[in-house]
Design a protein around this motif. Sequence first.
Motif, PDB file in Angstrom:
ATOM      1  N   THR A 227       0.818  -1.207   0.000  1.00  0.00           N
ATOM      2  CA  THR A 227       0.000   0.000   0.000  1.00  0.00           C
ATOM      3  C   THR A 227       0.855   1.262   0.000  1.00  0.00           C
ATOM      4  OG1 THR A 227      -0.094   0.259   2.410  1.00  0.00           O
ATOM      5  CG2 THR A 227      -1.655  -1.298   1.405  1.00  0.00           C
ATOM      6  N   ARG A 228       0.173   2.388   0.051  1.00  0.00           N
ATOM      7  CA  ARG A 228       0.875   3.677   0.122  1.00  0.00           C
ATOM      8  C   ARG A 228       1.733   3.775   1.369  1.00  0.00           C
ATOM      9  NH1 ARG A 228      -4.505   4.116   1.340  1.00  0.00           N
ATOM     10  NH2 ARG A 228      -5.207   5.420   3.092  1.00  0.00           N
ATOM     11  N   PHE A 229       1.341   3.088   2.419  1.00  0.00           N
ATOM     12  CA  PHE A 229       2.118   3.117   3.655  1.00  0.00           C
ATOM     13  C   PHE A 229       3.391   2.266   3.527  1.00  0.00           C
ATOM     14  CE2 PHE A 229      -2.425   3.549   4.912  1.00  0.00           C
ATOM     15  CZ  PHE A 229      -2.380   4.899   5.210  1.00  0.00           C
ATOM     16  N   ASP A 230       3.338   1.238   2.676  1.00  0.00           N
ATOM     17  CA  ASP A 230       4.540   0.444   2.410  1.00  0.00           C
ATOM     18  C   ASP A 230       5.542   1.235   1.580  1.00  0.00           C
ATOM     19  OD1 ASP A 230       3.801  -2.119   3.661  1.00  0.00           O
ATOM     20  OD2 ASP A 230       2.211  -2.134   2.150  1.00  0.00           O
ATOM     21  N   VAL A 231       5.021   2.066   0.675  1.00  0.00           N
ATOM     22  CA  VAL A 231       5.900   2.945  -0.107  1.00  0.00           C
ATOM     23  C   VAL A 231       6.729   3.810   0.832  1.00  0.00           C
ATOM     24  CG1 VAL A 231       5.959   4.918  -1.686  1.00  0.00           C
ATOM     25  CG2 VAL A 231       4.432   2.987  -2.155  1.00  0.00           C
ATOM     26  N   PHE A 232       6.066   4.294   1.897  1.00  0.00           N
ATOM     27  CA  PHE A 232       6.722   5.207   2.832  1.00  0.00           C
ATOM     28  C   PHE A 232       6.991   4.542   4.182  1.00  0.00           C
ATOM     29  CE2 PHE A 232       4.722   8.256  -0.122  1.00  0.00           C
ATOM     30  CZ  PHE A 232       5.828   9.033  -0.429  1.00  0.00           C
ATOM     31  N   THR A 233       7.677   3.406   4.132  1.00  0.00           N
ATOM     32  CA  THR A 233       8.124   2.721   5.352  1.00  0.00           C
ATOM     33  C   THR A 233       9.639   2.843   5.456  1.00  0.00           C
ATOM     34  OG1 THR A 233       6.276   1.166   5.424  1.00  0.00           O
ATOM     35  CG2 THR A 233       8.296   0.495   6.528  1.00  0.00           C
ATOM     36  N   GLY A 234      10.118   3.213   6.642  1.00  0.00           N
ATOM     37  CA  GLY A 234      11.547   3.445   6.848  1.00  0.00           C
ATOM     38  C   GLY A 234      12.377   2.183   6.796  1.00  0.00           C
ATOM     39  N   PRO A 235      13.696   2.341   6.682  1.00  0.00           N
ATOM     40  CA  PRO A 235      14.376   3.632   6.809  1.00  0.00           C
ATOM     41  C   PRO A 235      14.310   4.470   5.538  1.00  0.00           C
ATOM     42  CG  PRO A 235      15.994   1.903   6.441  1.00  0.00           C
ATOM     43  CD  PRO A 235      14.659   1.228   6.560  1.00  0.00           C
ATOM     44  N   ILE A 236      14.019   5.742   5.717  1.00  0.00           N
ATOM     45  CA  ILE A 236      14.030   6.695   4.610  1.00  0.00           C
ATOM     46  C   ILE A 236      14.845   7.906   5.043  1.00  0.00           C
ATOM     47  CG2 ILE A 236      12.675   8.168   3.085  1.00  0.00           C
ATOM     48  CD1 ILE A 236      10.275   6.351   3.555  1.00  0.00           C
ATOM     49  N   ASN A 237      15.832   8.247   4.240  1.00  0.00           N
ATOM     50  CA  ASN A 237      16.610   9.458   4.482  1.00  0.00           C
ATOM     51  C   ASN A 237      16.007  10.620   3.705  1.00  0.00           C
ATOM     52  OD1 ASN A 237      18.368   7.950   6.015  1.00  0.00           O
ATOM     53  ND2 ASN A 237      19.920   7.781   4.407  1.00  0.00           N
ATOM     54  N   ASP A 238      16.322  11.835   4.135  1.00  0.00           N
ATOM     55  CA  ASP A 238      15.920  12.981   3.340  1.00  0.00           C
ATOM     56  C   ASP A 238      16.960  13.216   2.245  1.00  0.00           C
ATOM     57  OD1 ASP A 238      18.109  14.356   4.448  1.00  0.00           O
ATOM     58  OD2 ASP A 238      16.880  15.467   5.881  1.00  0.00           O
ATOM     59  N   ASN A 239      16.740  14.220   1.425  1.00  0.00           N
ATOM     60  CA  ASN A 239      17.637  14.417   0.286  1.00  0.00           C
ATOM     61  C   ASN A 239      18.990  14.987   0.673  1.00  0.00           C
ATOM     62  OD1 ASN A 239      16.464  17.011   0.788  1.00  0.00           O
ATOM     63  ND2 ASN A 239      17.011  17.656  -1.289  1.00  0.00           N
ATOM     64  N   LYS A 240      19.182  15.288   1.957  1.00  0.00           N
ATOM     65  CA  LYS A 240      20.495  15.716   2.439  1.00  0.00           C
ATOM     66  C   LYS A 240      21.271  14.541   3.026  1.00  0.00           C
ATOM     67  CE  LYS A 240      18.910  19.910   1.703  1.00  0.00           C
ATOM     68  NZ  LYS A 240      19.233  20.653   0.460  1.00  0.00           N
ATOM     69  N   GLY A 241      20.617  13.361   3.105  1.00  0.00           N
ATOM     70  CA  GLY A 241      21.292  12.172   3.612  1.00  0.00           C
ATOM     71  C   GLY A 241      21.028  11.850   5.063  1.00  0.00           C
ATOM     72  N   ALA A 242      20.229  12.667   5.757  1.00  0.00           N
ATOM     73  CA  ALA A 242      19.930  12.421   7.168  1.00  0.00           C
ATOM     74  C   ALA A 242      18.713  11.515   7.294  1.00  0.00           C
ATOM     75  CB  ALA A 242      19.666  13.737   7.891  1.00  0.00           C
ATOM     76  N   GLU A 243      18.743  10.597   8.258  1.00  0.00           N
ATOM     77  CA  GLU A 243      17.598   9.713   8.447  1.00  0.00           C
ATOM     78  C   GLU A 243      16.377  10.534   8.847  1.00  0.00           C
ATOM     79  OE1 GLU A 243      17.390   5.489  10.306  1.00  0.00           O
ATOM     80  OE2 GLU A 243      16.860   6.879  11.911  1.00  0.00           O
ATOM     81  N   PHE A 244      15.266  10.291   8.165  1.00  0.00           N
ATOM     82  CA  PHE A 244      14.035  11.030   8.454  1.00  0.00           C
ATOM     83  C   PHE A 244      12.960  10.107   9.006  1.00  0.00           C
ATOM     84  CE2 PHE A 244      10.158  13.418   7.636  1.00  0.00           C
ATOM     85  CZ  PHE A 244      10.527  14.682   8.052  1.00  0.00           C
ATOM     86  N   VAL A 245      12.789   8.950   8.378  1.00  0.00           N
ATOM     87  CA  VAL A 245      11.831   7.955   8.862  1.00  0.00           C
ATOM     88  C   VAL A 245      12.629   6.733   9.307  1.00  0.00           C
ATOM     89  CG1 VAL A 245       9.797   6.556   8.329  1.00  0.00           C
ATOM     90  CG2 VAL A 245      10.124   8.776   7.196  1.00  0.00           C
ATOM     91  N   PRO A 246      12.621   6.396  10.585  1.00  0.00           N
ATOM     92  CA  PRO A 246      13.419   5.276  11.076  1.00  0.00           C
ATOM     93  C   PRO A 246      12.951   3.934  10.520  1.00  0.00           C
ATOM     94  CG  PRO A 246      12.653   6.683  12.877  1.00  0.00           C
ATOM     95  CD  PRO A 246      11.894   7.088  11.662  1.00  0.00           C
ATOM     96  N   ALA A 247      13.826   2.960  10.565  1.00  0.00           N
ATOM     97  CA  ALA A 247      13.485   1.604  10.126  1.00  0.00           C
ATOM     98  C   ALA A 247      12.283   1.102  10.915  1.00  0.00           C
ATOM     99  CB  ALA A 247      14.673   0.671  10.314  1.00  0.00           C
TER     100      ALA A 247
END
Length: 288
Positions: free
Chosen positions: A223-243
């Motif tokens: 689902t859309r929530f799986d698309v946005f499941t961490g870990p996700i970094n922002d475009n500067k390389g910092a972790e934004f959404v944890p694993a």
Amino acid sequence: MAAEFPDTDFVHVSGYKKADPNFSNLFGAMESMKYLVGMIAGARAAADGSNKVGYIAPFPIPEVIRHINAAALGMRKTCPECQLDIRWIFTWFDPDKERQAAESLMEAGASVVVTGADTTGPVQVAGEKGQWGIGYDSRNACEVDPEHCLTVPYWNWGPEYVELINQMMAGEFKAEDIYFDADSGSLGLLGFMEGQTPAPGVPEEVIPQVQEVLAKMLAGEFTRFDVFTGPINDNKGAEFVPAGSSLTQSDLEGLDETVAAATGREACTYCMSWLAEGVSPDAEIPQE
């Protein structure tokens, strides 16, 4: 208007407000289709020996930002070295600005241009320059240049409208926040739905990958929530959404505390006002 006409049911497409008893909002997870678009664009860029994909962004609002981020995340699945370059045009429909944005992106090295606006101009410009375009909204968008158009993510509003009208006719309509996912049958990706054939420009190796993820989406397994499941970094390389963490619906819609309080909904934690890894590190969200 809904308060003034209590016997009429109202539905606002893409809004976030509702009011008892006769005013709902309606939208869907186009971010899921944009994720697949990113996979296709990344594969095409990699096949061309490029590392840059372009994105034409209408407005710096959560809807547009989550589509950009989904495309960037999908792109990185097939082209880990690729970057998504953005041009903000501050309009949903302006053929001249859309063409200019497409030209600017290709001049900056993008071999594929993805548009989030409503005309076929970017696809046409890409074809004129021997590059690749991906349209938006209309399943007919590729007809302007079938040879150079890779796909189009599109809406199929029919099933949602039928359901809503049936509720209205039965007197069962309620004021709700309606947000459908790919398994609703109301989202499409040109060339990959039942009975369709991928465009000739889509690299052969990515076709089964896209088909596999799309099948999971249509089955409600991704689902859309799986698309946005961490870990996700922002475009500067910092972790934004944890694993292990996933964005909520309020995160996707960017409902901050003020909006959440006014609408009776949960406030966002990872509010959609950030850019995901894969978007060019120097890219910023404009402040209007």
